[in-house]
Design a protein around this motif. Structure first.
Motif, PDB file in Angstrom:
ATOM      1  N   ALA A  20     -79.515  -9.335  14.471  1.00  0.00           N
ATOM      2  CA  ALA A  20     -78.824 -10.619  14.532  1.00  0.00           C
ATOM      3  C   ALA A  20     -78.641 -11.082  15.969  1.00  0.00           C
ATOM      4  O   ALA A  20     -78.799 -12.249  16.297  1.00  0.00           O
ATOM      5  N   VAL A  21     -78.301 -10.125  16.862  1.00  0.00           N
ATOM      6  CA  VAL A  21     -78.121 -10.462  18.268  1.00  0.00           C
ATOM      7  C   VAL A  21     -79.413 -10.971  18.861  1.00  0.00           C
ATOM      8  O   VAL A  21     -79.466 -11.995  19.543  1.00  0.00           O
ATOM      9  N   VAL A  22     -80.498 -10.235  18.601  1.00  0.00           N
ATOM     10  CA  VAL A  22     -81.794 -10.625  19.157  1.00  0.00           C
ATOM     11  C   VAL A  22     -82.251 -11.962  18.601  1.00  0.00           C
ATOM     12  O   VAL A  22     -82.778 -12.808  19.307  1.00  0.00           O
ATOM     13  N   SER A  79     -71.314  -8.399  23.551  1.00  0.00           N
ATOM     14  CA  SER A  79     -70.926  -7.027  23.893  1.00  0.00           C
ATOM     15  C   SER A  79     -71.702  -5.991  23.088  1.00  0.00           C
ATOM     16  O   SER A  79     -71.954  -4.884  23.570  1.00  0.00           O
ATOM     17  N   LYS A  80     -72.122  -6.344  21.873  1.00  0.00           N
ATOM     18  CA  LYS A  80     -72.864  -5.394  21.046  1.00  0.00           C
ATOM     19  C   LYS A  80     -74.185  -5.029  21.698  1.00  0.00           C
ATOM     20  O   LYS A  80     -74.603  -3.866  21.695  1.00  0.00           O
ATOM     21  N   GLN A  81     -74.867  -6.015  22.278  1.00  0.00           N
ATOM     22  CA  GLN A  81     -76.125  -5.725  22.952  1.00  0.00           C
ATOM     23  C   GLN A  81     -75.873  -4.970  24.254  1.00  0.00           C
ATOM     24  O   GLN A  81     -76.671  -4.120  24.649  1.00  0.00           O
ATOM     25  N   GLY A  82     -74.774  -5.257  24.914  1.00  0.00           N
ATOM     26  CA  GLY A  82     -74.417  -4.499  26.101  1.00  0.00           C
ATOM     27  C   GLY A  82     -74.202  -3.032  25.780  1.00  0.00           C
ATOM     28  O   GLY A  82     -74.633  -2.144  26.527  1.00  0.00           O
ATOM     29  N   ALA A  83     -73.522  -2.774  24.639  1.00  0.00           N
ATOM     30  CA  ALA A  83     -73.315  -1.388  24.219  1.00  0.00           C
ATOM     31  C   ALA A  83     -74.638  -0.707  23.894  1.00  0.00           C
ATOM     32  O   ALA A  83     -74.827   0.482  24.166  1.00  0.00           O
ATOM     33  N   GLN A  84     -75.555  -1.469  23.330  1.00  0.00           N
ATOM     34  CA  GLN A  84     -76.888  -0.936  23.029  1.00  0.00           C
ATOM     35  C   GLN A  84     -77.597  -0.510  24.313  1.00  0.00           C
ATOM     36  O   GLN A  84     -78.196   0.570  24.392  1.00  0.00           O
ATOM     37  N   LEU A 138     -85.004  -5.120  26.236  1.00  0.00           N
ATOM     38  CA  LEU A 138     -83.854  -5.778  25.613  1.00  0.00           C
ATOM     39  C   LEU A 138     -83.656  -7.208  26.131  1.00  0.00           C
ATOM     40  O   LEU A 138     -82.679  -7.858  25.781  1.00  0.00           O
ATOM     41  N   GLY A 139     -84.574  -7.688  26.968  1.00  0.00           N
ATOM     42  CA  GLY A 139     -84.451  -9.044  27.503  1.00  0.00           C
ATOM     43  C   GLY A 139     -83.518  -9.150  28.678  1.00  0.00           C
ATOM     44  O   GLY A 139     -83.192 -10.260  29.115  1.00  0.00           O
ATOM     45  N   LEU A 140     -83.095  -8.008  29.243  1.00  0.00           N
ATOM     46  CA  LEU A 140     -82.184  -8.005  30.393  1.00  0.00           C
ATOM     47  C   LEU A 140     -83.012  -7.886  31.669  1.00  0.00           C
ATOM     48  O   LEU A 140     -82.930  -6.924  32.426  1.00  0.00           O
ATOM     49  N   TYR A 141     -83.827  -8.910  31.905  1.00  0.00           N
ATOM     50  CA  TYR A 141     -84.802  -8.857  32.987  1.00  0.00           C
ATOM     51  C   TYR A 141     -84.157  -8.766  34.366  1.00  0.00           C
ATOM     52  O   TYR A 141     -84.669  -8.076  35.255  1.00  0.00           O
TER      53      TYR A 141
END
Length: 365
Positions: free
Chosen positions: A3-5, A220-225, A254-257
């Motif tokens: 869902a986040v992605v 925050s969920k993706q940050g925890a991932q 994760l797209g955190l370029y």
């Protein structure tokens, strides 16, 4: 996670038409996490699905479905699977890799932002202001540091953070090429599209008619991932360079370029071609194609030094695509890279890659 992605991908879906030119099936350094070689001992080789011959593996070699690994006597290879679990292939083995046994995937092929590129052929750093970060990325920090480059002699800048509704705040910067997020303004909000524009007199990081490079604070969920994945990578106790490279690969997947670039830009000179490919691929995904070319050239040199024919062919092929797609290289340079990659893939009996490169050479004429 899905869902986040899906939410972040939707934010960037309007830019889906700006795909990277000449996409290479095996150039997946930062678009998804394939099983990745992190260590090998002795004689370990790979034969990809469409190959007729074997090539040695190296740190960072990706293992794709239907690829085969072959280990000689007294040889072994360690692979990190998409769930960030370690898999060891022991001596005297010839088989495909099976990354099984874990019910929870830390990474998945769905965790990908649509790659984008600049609308022009990349601004000349001697003539233009260039926003380096954050651009076309998710960020974990609601107060990210803003970085840019400028032509020599330009010292005074105006930094503006915007949303679709207009400017949020503006700050003046003197004799610096970065700005820590000001404590005097509210933090950014997860899920909102933001962009940064840098100006200096008549110069601007965004020209009329160009898209503003967007970014978004991830939930925050993706940050925890990401935190969970980074912790797993550090538990492998690899060398500092290999750890940083895998961390950057995780973050970019994760797209955190922006965080991925930060991991590798500040590190000492690399020894591994994969480190340079990961940074080059990340630059490519955020539209900094000149920097991508520089890194892939380094990757090519390191692959040659290590007799890594797979990595050498991949770097040469990607350089051909970048040179051809954006006009940032000397005349005829794209053809030279394509010919180099073609020769390597012919030696490997890689029929599909040979056909692709012949088509690219024909297009380069």
């Amino acid at each position: 996670m899905r869902a986040v992605v899906a939410c972040i991908s939707l934010i960037f879906s309007m830019w889906g038409s700006m795909l990277i030119a000449g996409d290479n099936t095996h150039d997946l350094e930062t678009s998804r996490w394939m099983p990745t070689v992190v260590a090998s001992q002795g004689d370990v080789r790979i034969r990809r699905k469409s190959w007729g011959r074997w090539a040695p593996v190296r740190f960072g070699t990706s293992i794709y479905p239907n690829d085969l690994l072959k280990t000689a006597a007294n040889s072994s290879v360690v692979v990190i699977c998409p769930d960030l679990r370690r898999e060891v292939v022991h001596a005297d083995t010839m088989a495909g890799l099976r990354c099984t046994g874990s019910s929870e995937l830390i990474l998945s092929g769905d965790s990908v932002l649509t790659p984008v590129r600049n609308e022009d052929t990349d601004p000349d750093p001697d003539e233009r202001l260039i926003l380096l970060s954050p651009r076309w990325t998710g960020v974990l920090d609601a107060r990210p540091t803003i970085r840019w480059s400028a032509p020599a002699g330009v010292k005074q800048f105006v930094v503006t953070v915007r949303t679709a509704r207009g400017p949020l705040w503006t700050k003046y910067v003197d004799s610096a090429l970065s700005l820590p997020y000001p404590e005097s303004v509210p933090p950014l909000q997860p899920g909102t599209q933001y962009s940064v524009v840098i100006t200096a007199g008549a110069l601007s990081s965004t020209q009329a008619g160009e898209a503003w490079p967007m970014f978004v604070v991830v939930p925050s969920k993706q940050g925890a991932q990401a935190t969970k994945g980074l912790k797993a990578i550090r538990s492998f106790e690899l060398s500092p360079e290999k750890t940083r490279a895998l961390e950057a690969k995780l973050l970019a997947t994760l797209g955190l370029y922006a965080a991925a670039v930060d991991r590798l830009e500040k590190s000492p000179s690399s020894e591994e071609a994969a480190t340079e490919r990961i940074l080059g691929s990340t630059y490519r995904n955020i539209g900094l194609n000149r920097l991508a070319i520089e890194r892939y050239r380094r990757a090519l040199a390191r692959s040659v030094a290590h007799a890594d024919s797979d990595g050498e062919a991949l770097a040469a092929s990607t350089l051909g695509e970048l040179c051809q797609g954006f006009g940032l290289c000397a005349e005829g340079e794209a053809r030279q890279y394509f010919k180099k990659a073609l020769s390597l893939y012919q030696a490997l009996g890689a029929e599909e890659d040979v056909k692709r490169l012949l088509d690219q050479l024909a297009a380069a004429d």
